[in-house]
Enzyme design. Structure first.
Site, mmCIF file in Angstrom:
data_model
loop_
_atom_site.group_PDB
_atom_site.id
_atom_site.type_symbol
_atom_site.label_atom_id
_atom_site.label_comp_id
_atom_site.label_asym_id
_atom_site.label_seq_id
_atom_site.Cartn_x
_atom_site.Cartn_y
_atom_site.Cartn_z
ATOM 1 N N GLY A 49 0.797 -1.219 0.000
ATOM 2 C CA GLY A 49 0.000 0.000 0.000
ATOM 3 C C GLY A 49 0.831 1.271 0.000
ATOM 4 N N ASP A 96 2.509 2.531 2.392
ATOM 5 C CA ASP A 96 3.777 2.283 3.088
ATOM 6 C C ASP A 96 4.849 1.838 2.084
ATOM 7 O OD1 ASP A 96 5.590 1.834 5.137
ATOM 8 O OD2 ASP A 96 4.546 0.099 5.979
ATOM 9 N N SER A 147 -5.668 3.256 7.441
ATOM 10 C CA SER A 147 -6.432 2.027 7.777
ATOM 11 C C SER A 147 -7.471 1.594 6.740
ATOM 12 C CB SER A 147 -7.152 2.129 9.141
ATOM 13 O OG SER A 147 -6.250 1.971 10.204
HETATM 14 N N1 AR6 Z 1 -0.639 7.648 -2.106
HETATM 15 C C1 AR6 Z 1 -1.751 7.917 -1.374
HETATM 16 N N2 AR6 Z 1 -2.598 6.984 -0.915
HETATM 17 C C2 AR6 Z 1 -2.293 5.692 -1.224
HETATM 18 C C3 AR6 Z 1 -1.154 5.326 -1.969
HETATM 19 C C4 AR6 Z 1 -0.302 6.374 -2.408
HETATM 20 N N3 AR6 Z 1 0.804 6.121 -3.134
HETATM 21 N N4 AR6 Z 1 -1.145 3.962 -2.094
HETATM 22 C C5 AR6 Z 1 -2.249 3.507 -1.469
HETATM 23 N N5 AR6 Z 1 -2.949 4.539 -0.943
HETATM 24 P P1 AR6 Z 1 -3.014 0.991 2.904
HETATM 25 P P2 AR6 Z 1 -3.709 0.558 5.757
HETATM 26 C C6 AR6 Z 1 -4.198 4.545 -0.162
HETATM 27 O O1 AR6 Z 1 -3.395 -0.402 2.565
HETATM 28 O O2 AR6 Z 1 -5.091 0.158 5.387
HETATM 29 C C7 AR6 Z 1 0.798 -1.836 4.632
HETATM 30 O O3 AR6 Z 1 1.266 -3.114 4.268
HETATM 31 C C8 AR6 Z 1 -5.088 3.321 -0.268
HETATM 32 O O4 AR6 Z 1 -5.872 3.380 -1.438
HETATM 33 O O5 AR6 Z 1 -1.781 1.546 2.326
HETATM 34 O O6 AR6 Z 1 -3.510 1.531 6.883
HETATM 35 C C9 AR6 Z 1 1.368 -1.396 5.990
HETATM 36 O O7 AR6 Z 1 2.698 -1.827 6.158
HETATM 37 C C10 AR6 Z 1 -5.941 3.502 0.989
HETATM 38 O O8 AR6 Z 1 -6.981 4.448 0.736
HETATM 39 O O9 AR6 Z 1 -2.872 1.192 4.525
HETATM 40 C C11 AR6 Z 1 0.438 -2.055 6.948
HETATM 41 O O10 AR6 Z 1 0.784 -3.410 7.164
HETATM 42 C C12 AR6 Z 1 -4.960 4.132 1.981
HETATM 43 O O11 AR6 Z 1 -3.859 4.592 1.203
HETATM 44 C C13 AR6 Z 1 -0.895 -1.980 6.251
HETATM 45 O O12 AR6 Z 1 -0.601 -1.920 4.851
HETATM 46 C C14 AR6 Z 1 -4.465 3.211 3.061
HETATM 47 O O13 AR6 Z 1 -4.260 1.900 2.518
HETATM 48 C C15 AR6 Z 1 -1.643 -0.726 6.625
HETATM 49 O O14 AR6 Z 1 -2.930 -0.782 6.068
#
Ligand code: AR6
Length: 166
Positions: A35, A37, A120
Site C-alpha cells: 500500500g 507504506d 487504515s
Molecule cells: N498515495 C496515497 N494513498 C495511497 C497510496 C499512495 N501512493 N497507495 C495507497 N494509498 P493501505 P492501511 C491509499 O493499505 O489500510 C501496509 O502493508 C489506499 O488506497 O496503504 O492503513 C502497511 O505496512 C488507501 O486508501 O494502509 C500495513 O501493514 C490508503 O492509502 C498496512 O498496509 C491506506 O491503505 C496498513 O494498512
C-alpha cells in the site's frame, strides 16, 4: 483546529506532494509493507528503512517521525492505524489517535504543511466513509499546521472527504 488552518483534498500519490511532512500508514514494525507504506519506502529509498530500523517499532495509534530522505517532504510521520475488527474493538478512538499524534509531532517540528493518506482504509479494512469522518472531525478539533492535505488515492475516497467536510 487553529484559526487559519486550510484543509484541502488532493487526488493522487502522496509521495509526489510538495508538503513539509507526509504521513505513512505503517504497521507496528515500521519496517515497510504494501500500500502507501510500500510506495513511500520505494520513493524515499533505503535510507528511510535504515532510519526506521533504529526506532524499534510503534504501537497502534501512536506516531514516530523520520527524515524524508529522497522524498520532496522533509519529514515522514509514521503512524499505525487499527486493523478493522468490526468496530467494537476501539477502532474509532485508535484511528483518531493516529491523526492527533501525527499532528502533535508535526507541530513539535514546526511543520507548516502536512499530507495524510486515508489511514487504515486499505489493507487494514476500516470502512472508508467512517474513516473519512474520523479524519475530518479529528483534524477540525486538533491544533493543526496551516495547511492539511487529505490525499485520496481514489475518487471514492475524495468524494467521502468532500461529504465529511460538508
Ligand atoms: N498515495 C496515497 N494513498 C495511497 C497510496 C499512495 N501512493 N497507495 C495507497 N494509498 P493501505 P492501511 C491509499 O493499505 O489500510 C501496509 O502493508 C489506499 O488506497 O496503504 O492503513 C502497511 O505496512 C488507501 O486508501 O494502509 C500495513 O501493514 C490508503 O492509502 C498496512 O498496509 C491506506 O491503505 C496498513 O494498512
Amino acid at each position: 483546529m487553529k484559526a487559519g488552518t486550510r484543509i484541502e483534498i488532493v487526488r493522487g500519490d502522496i509521495t509526489t506532494l510538495e508538503v513539509d511532512a507526509i504521513v505513512n500508514a505503517a504497521n507496528e514494525s515500521l519496517l515497510g509493507g504494501g500500500g502507501v507504506d510500500g510506495a513511500i519506502h520505494r520513493a524515499a529509498g533505503q535510507g528511510l528503512l535504515e532510519e526506521c530500523r533504529t526506532l524499534g517499532g510503534c504501537p497502534t495509534g501512536e506516531a514516530r517521525i523520520t527524515g524524508g530522505h529522497r522524498l520532496r517532504a522533509w519529514f515522514v510521520i509514521h503512524t499505525v492505524g487499527p486493523i478493522w475488527r468490526g468496530g467494537a474493538a476501539g477502532e474509532p478512538a485508535l484511528l483518531a489517535a493516529c491523526y492527533r499524534n501525527s499532528l502533535a509531532l508535526a507541530r513539535l517540528q514546526g511543520v507548516r504543511s502536512i499530507a495524510f493518506p486515508a489511514i487504515s482504509t486499505g489493507i487494514f479494512g476500516y470502512p472508508k466513509a467512517a474513516a473519512a469522518d474520523v479524519a475530518v472531525q479529528t483534524i477540525l478539533t486538533t491544533d493543526a499546521p496551516e495547511r492539511v492535505v487529505l490525499c485520496a488515492f481514489d475518487e471514492e475516497t475524495a468524494g467521502l472527504y468532500r461529504t465529511a467536510l460538508g
